[in-house]
Write an enzyme that holds these catalytic residues in place. Structure first.
Site, short mmCIF file in Angstrom:
data_model
loop_
_atom_site.label_atom_id
_atom_site.label_comp_id
_atom_site.label_asym_id
_atom_site.label_seq_id
_atom_site.Cartn_x
_atom_site.Cartn_y
_atom_site.Cartn_z
N GLU A 28 0.82 -1.21 0.00
CA GLU A 28 0.00 0.00 0.00
C GLU A 28 0.86 1.26 0.00
OE1 GLU A 28 -1.48 1.81 3.46
OE2 GLU A 28 -1.08 0.09 4.76
N ASP A 141 -16.67 5.54 14.06
CA ASP A 141 -15.45 5.44 13.25
C ASP A 141 -14.98 3.99 13.16
OD1 ASP A 141 -13.08 5.66 11.92
OD2 ASP A 141 -12.31 7.33 13.11
N ASP A 145 -11.44 -0.49 5.83
CA ASP A 145 -10.60 -1.68 5.61
C ASP A 145 -11.38 -2.94 5.98
OD1 ASP A 145 -8.55 0.13 5.09
OD2 ASP A 145 -7.35 -0.40 6.85
N LYS A 162 -3.07 -1.83 16.02
CA LYS A 162 -2.56 -1.03 17.14
C LYS A 162 -3.67 -0.80 18.13
CE LYS A 162 0.80 2.09 15.11
NZ LYS A 162 0.66 1.96 13.67
N1 PSU Z 1 -2.24 1.52 10.69
C1 PSU Z 1 -0.89 1.63 10.75
N2 PSU Z 1 -0.24 2.28 9.75
C2 PSU Z 1 -0.91 2.81 8.68
C3 PSU Z 1 -2.33 2.68 8.62
C4 PSU Z 1 -2.94 2.03 9.64
O1 PSU Z 1 -0.28 1.17 11.70
O2 PSU Z 1 -0.27 3.41 7.80
C5 PSU Z 1 -3.06 3.21 7.44
C6 PSU Z 1 -3.39 2.09 6.45
O3 PSU Z 1 -3.29 2.60 5.14
C7 PSU Z 1 -4.83 1.77 6.77
C8 PSU Z 1 -5.35 3.14 7.09
O4 PSU Z 1 -5.54 1.18 5.71
O5 PSU Z 1 -4.32 3.75 7.85
C9 PSU Z 1 -6.65 3.11 7.85
O6 PSU Z 1 -7.17 4.40 7.93
P1 PSU Z 1 -8.65 4.60 8.50
O7 PSU Z 1 -8.56 4.26 9.96
O8 PSU Z 1 -8.94 6.05 8.27
O9 PSU Z 1 -9.53 3.69 7.72
MN MN Z 2 -11.89 6.04 10.13
#
Ligand code: PSU
Ligand code: MN
Length: 309
Positions: A28, A141, A145, A162
């Site tokens: 990614e 939220d 994914d 995490k």
């Molecule tokens: N968690 C990490 N590093 C990252 C991400 C998540 O430890 O870089 C990034 C990934 O690209 C993941 C995105 O798909 O954050 C998720 O964002 P959101 O929570 O806004 O869906």
């Molecule tokens: Mn989000």
């Protein structure tokens, strides 16, 4: 093999590998543009590609550049993603806007999965997947994914999630969505910086061949959607759960104080953790991504061998 989708642009190396049914590993780009600071981000992106090539597969880092979904990038492309302020974070829903407006987008796990599947790639390596945020009962939220994992036939290798997220609720959501969560060589679901999360892994497998066999079994049964392969950070690189949890509490408090939410939430928290740990978290992050790249390469090789047999 069906030809890759006509709207995608593949590097020659990736196109050749897919044509030959050789192993390819997707990567990614949000992790580059919005997940780590420069220059560690471009060093990481370059190093994981090297690890995958050394392991006998072809890396395909994915992003949208000038509106074009690109499967496989040059080192100039990686540098642009690592440095340009004009690269937005794009999930699956953002793909039509970014493509039609001909702008740059760094793809998340969700949008990378979708583009990888369109290209015909079955294995994808990252650091951590998104999930259900703490406080989701108020904020709603929940990362797209998870939705994408329920829809798209790609195995995603991560180090778990995490504890910026609610790990228990993330595991519940993945269960509801029908996404297999299989831990590699451990009975416990890993928590990114730490091997332990306090949550048992729903399933465990101990070899790349078994992981590949599980992918084949799922899709042969017509069970569409992804598989979350979770690979614990190596013992020597982990940050003890008690140490990182204080830091994460602080990062979340800072986020709430600044009113950060929505798609900015995850990048803000990742950035704050690096700041608070004065870079120590970054060392662990790099180590686990490299570890995932080694496993993903082996899985991609086993899966290609299985399809050929
Ligand atoms: N968690 C990490 N590093 C990252 C991400 C998540 O430890 O870089 C990034 C990934 O690209 C993941 C995105 O798909 O954050 C998720 O964002 P959101 O929570 O806004 O869906
Ligand atoms: Mn989000």
């Amino acid at each position: 093999m069906t030809a890759p989708h006509p709207d995608l642009v593949l590097t020659d190396e990736v196109a050749q590998a897919l044509h030959d049914h050789s192993p390819v590993v997707a990567l990614e780009s949000t992790i580059i543009s919005h997940g780590m600071p420069f220059p560690q981000n471009v060093e990481m992106a370059t190093e994981v590609e090297r690890i995958i090539r050394d392991g006998g597969a072809v890396p395909a880092t994915i992003a949208v550049l000038d509106g074009i979904p690109r499967i496989g990038l040059t080192s100039d492309d990686l540098h642009l993603l690592a440095t340009s302020p004009d690269v937005s974070k794009i999930s699956t829903r953002d793909l039509p806007y970014t493509v039609s407006q001909r702008t740059h987008g760094a793809t998340t796990v969700a949008s990378t999965m979708r583009l990888a599947a369109l290209a015909g790639i079955s294995v994808f390596v990252t650091g951590g997947i998104g999930g259900v945020h703490r406080g989701a009962e108020r904020t709603y939220d929940i990362s797209a994914d998870l939705t994408e994992l329920s829809l798209t036939d790609v195995a995603v290798v991560s180090a778990g999630v995490k504890s910026i997220l609610d790990i228990g609720l993330t595991l519940e959501a993945l269960e509801t969505l029908g996404v297999p969560v299989v831990a590699y060589g451990t009975d416990e679901f890993p928590a990114f910086f730490s091997r332990a999360s306090g949550h048992p892994a729903p399933m465990t497998l101990d070899t790349p061949a078994e992981l590949a066999a599980m992918m084949a079994a799922k899709w042969r049964l017509g069970l569409t959607g992804g598989i979350a392969i979770v690979n614990p950070i190596p013992v020597e690189d982990e940050i003890p759960a008690a140490d990182i949890s204080v830091i994460i509490e602080q990062a979340i408090a800072d986020m709430d104080a600044q009113g950060v939410h929505g798609k900015e939430a995850t990048p803000f928290l990742l950035g704050r953790i690096v700041e608070i740990t004065e870079g120590a978290s970054l060392t662990a992050n790099l180590a686990l991504v490299n570890n995932n790249a080694r496993l993903g390469t082996q899985v991609a090789r086993e899966y290609a061998a299985l399809l050929a047999s």
